[in-house]
Scaffold this active site. Sequence first.
Site, PDB file in Angstrom:
ATOM      1  N   ASP A  31     -37.206  74.049 -23.299  1.00  0.00           N
ATOM      2  CA  ASP A  31     -37.432  73.514 -21.965  1.00  0.00           C
ATOM      3  C   ASP A  31     -36.813  72.118 -21.918  1.00  0.00           C
ATOM      4  OD1 ASP A  31     -38.520  73.404 -19.378  1.00  0.00           O
ATOM      5  OD2 ASP A  31     -40.232  72.257 -20.111  1.00  0.00           O
ATOM      6  N   ASP A  49     -43.772  72.901 -22.634  1.00  0.00           N
ATOM      7  CA  ASP A  49     -45.030  72.168 -22.507  1.00  0.00           C
ATOM      8  C   ASP A  49     -45.854  72.570 -21.291  1.00  0.00           C
ATOM      9  OD1 ASP A  49     -43.387  71.193 -20.573  1.00  0.00           O
ATOM     10  OD2 ASP A  49     -43.681  69.071 -21.032  1.00  0.00           O
ATOM     11  N   ASP A  57     -44.089  77.894 -19.361  1.00  0.00           N
ATOM     12  CA  ASP A  57     -43.516  78.265 -20.656  1.00  0.00           C
ATOM     13  C   ASP A  57     -44.387  79.257 -21.426  1.00  0.00           C
ATOM     14  OD1 ASP A  57     -41.298  76.442 -20.505  1.00  0.00           O
ATOM     15  OD2 ASP A  57     -42.732  74.833 -20.821  1.00  0.00           O
TER      16      ASP A  57
END
Length: 905
Positions: free
Chosen positions: A323, A624, A628
């Site tokens: 990410d 985070d 995700d």
Amino acid sequence: MWHTMSVAEVEERLEATSHGLSKEEATHRFEVHGPNRLAEARVTPGWVTFLAQFKSPLIFILLLAGVMTLALGEYVDTGVIAAVLLLNASIGWYQERNAERSVLALMQLVSPTARVVRGGREWEIDSDDVVPGDVVVLESGARVPADLRLVSATALQIDESMLTGESLAATKGTAAADEDASVGDRTCMAYTGSTVSAGRARGLVVATGPATELGKISTRLEAEEVPVTPLQERMSRFGWIIGAIVVGAATLTFLLGLALGEPPDELLLTAAALAVAAVPEGLPVVLTVALALGVRRMARRNAIVRRLPAVETLGSTTLIGSDKTGTLTENRMTVQELVTPVDRLSMEEEEIPADPRDVEQREVPGPGSDPRSLTLLAGVLANESELTYTDEGVEGRGDPTEVALLVSAARLGIEPGECLEAYPEIGQIPFEPEQQYAASIRRHGDEHLVFVKGSPERVLSMCHTAAGGVLLDHERIRAEVQRMAGEGLRVLGLAMRHHPADDDPSALADQEPHGLVFLGLQGMLDPPREGVREAIAACQHAGQRVIMITGDHAATAATIARDLGIVDGDTEVCTGQDLGELTDDQLRQTLERVSVYARTSPTHKLYIVEAARAAGHVVAVTGDGVNDALALRAADIGVAMGRDGTDVAREAADMVLADDNFVSIHAAVEEGRITFDNVRKVTFFLLSTGVGTFALIPVAMVLGWPLIMVPAQLLWLNLVTKGLQDLALAFEPGEPDVLDHPPRPRREAIITPMLWWRTLLVGAVMTIGGLVMFDWALNQADYTIEQARTVALTTLVVFQAFHLGSSRSERRSVLSVPLTSNRFLLVAQAGALGTHVAALHLPWTQAILRVEPIGAGAWWRLTAIATSVLVVVELDKLLRRRFSAKRDARGSRETSSVGSRAGTR
């Protein structure tokens, strides 16, 4: 598709109005739709989870070994094996039960109360009681209790980073969105669990509980199975192979003895003892200890492992999908560039202090200051956020974009607090998505000043001149905006106008600003974390490809990817919309070519992970946010952020980074590879010594010799040579070149063909050496059969002591491995040899093991023969190192030759 409907259509579909539902209708809908709560996770019964731990082939082998030792009457060994089984099952049970809390963590994101309109009045109710059709009232700081279709919005900004991955708060309105718009582009929607950063709004509830976007993630997360790790695959295959070999060889030994006329009862005991000696029953314990040691080493380097097999998985990872926001970047907007009509300033190139506290001189610019100072001043005054200084750093409260404007001014010597005092606010025009600007009316001396910030095009359209005494060059400003946006910067335009003091501030606030002086542009970006570029380069050097998967915009993602070295030059970006149009085969082909994926939803991230695994990659995913969680669970290893990550991400992950830093992944990769190397060393040592022991009995039978060792001696050999030595190998430090090799293929066995060859080589040397010494002892006139067997037993004990040293490295010479780098191994081996010598002389062990003391002549002969295993293995290593060096040199010459021919052409 609620985001595609007009407000009137939504009201008609929901049979609701802006006055809210009646109490009776709300009660009825609650009975139909149930509480606004995420579905309860299905909890697997504890006993089922516990029994599932006994499915491993190695566990089957241990159970077989336990039955054999029980049949032999060796109750101590049976107890030890039973303890091993219970220990492994307990650890696995705990880990799996702990992982089931991942879905339950989603519950913490649901707001406990909500403000709704019912019967024309506002009420505060439990969020569980919110139903479809309710009108929810949102204001700054509130958490959205359900999925809403907005019906009114004033300066509304919502932080959806946990769902979309965007670092900026999303600007919301009431206009319908396109049908194929991603979650982050549905500006008329507010989703469960997101937070209102600024403004106020009202929205109609269109989904509650499991039907919300967050609920869909919860449902998918619960359904996702934890994938089998590469190490588990390897150990499973290895266990079945070893089990088949041991059972088959023990059976053949039994049949051979029968054919040679040996007593069946004695043969059965011998075959059973051989099986126990050959089965690497210590391997599950050593594997657990090696992984636990890896966990401890990783924790020291800020990587906390939740599932033991994940320790090794990261070392064999071939693809890392990361990410962007909060993982590769700081999740903090920062002004990178400032452009005025007369100059340009790069905050990085000019080495402006990153911390405003390091600025020595501060000032408050006057209305007639230079364009740069006025641009910074406008960013401070057309601003509703706050900046505070603490001992730990600078903290901002409010919209991240506005905080970035305050910090940029402070870094360049302008104190925001003093500016606000020198220019008191007397009116304002709040930001609205439709108008694309905000304005603040300030009093300074004998005049009123209007400061405006907004989209560059909108601000430029209000201006008729430029600061700095130059003509307003629209084309130059637009070119600068296009350049900065192409570099992934979010660009804001700033302007001002002087008004006489007798102008009515309320009248100024009621009209659109015009006749402004264009001051400049500020371009901002969520900057990369320090050290991440080097960590990515190190991962790439180790053969691990890094890709970016983010919900942010394509231009921003491409810029960060270039800055971090994920891609070079022109970047091809695949968006979530593009992914939705690809077939499975096309997606796998795209994965091999594209390294940046933008505007992705949780489903898109999951598709990427599944496609990569289907293509044979060992996939690690970092993240985070809630967005995700699905990908974290589906990947071979999920890596979550521990400090700023959500509970959902942490609970769904296999590993958590305590410092939220991608840099820690590089350290974890190294520790993962060290762990696997040590598991492989232990496995090789146990297997090769088992082969040497196993071959002695049938060969001696064929030669017509007496039984070379009795069952008790075989069990003693197993205990004294593998009791602590195999465990000590798990404490080996890493090889110097552990990160210079590509990741291991998923299908690569725990024992490679080279190690199988070396296993047979070691087994042959040990078998021949044991036979030679047994034959020598049989021919000594003063040696009894018990002493001859003692000589054979001791020969194998010393053989395995030397072989332990050569097993410390797969490629390096034992002479290049520091002797004291693993003190536990030295102590373990010395203790084992001392214990064996004592057993030869203690009356009670002599009686149990049927051993006798041996003379000095036997000792020096068996020691000399035992060193042969060291010589043979070291010679094998030397030949392989030289062959590898020649192959590398030949490859380098061929590469140089191709380059020379290309240069000539």
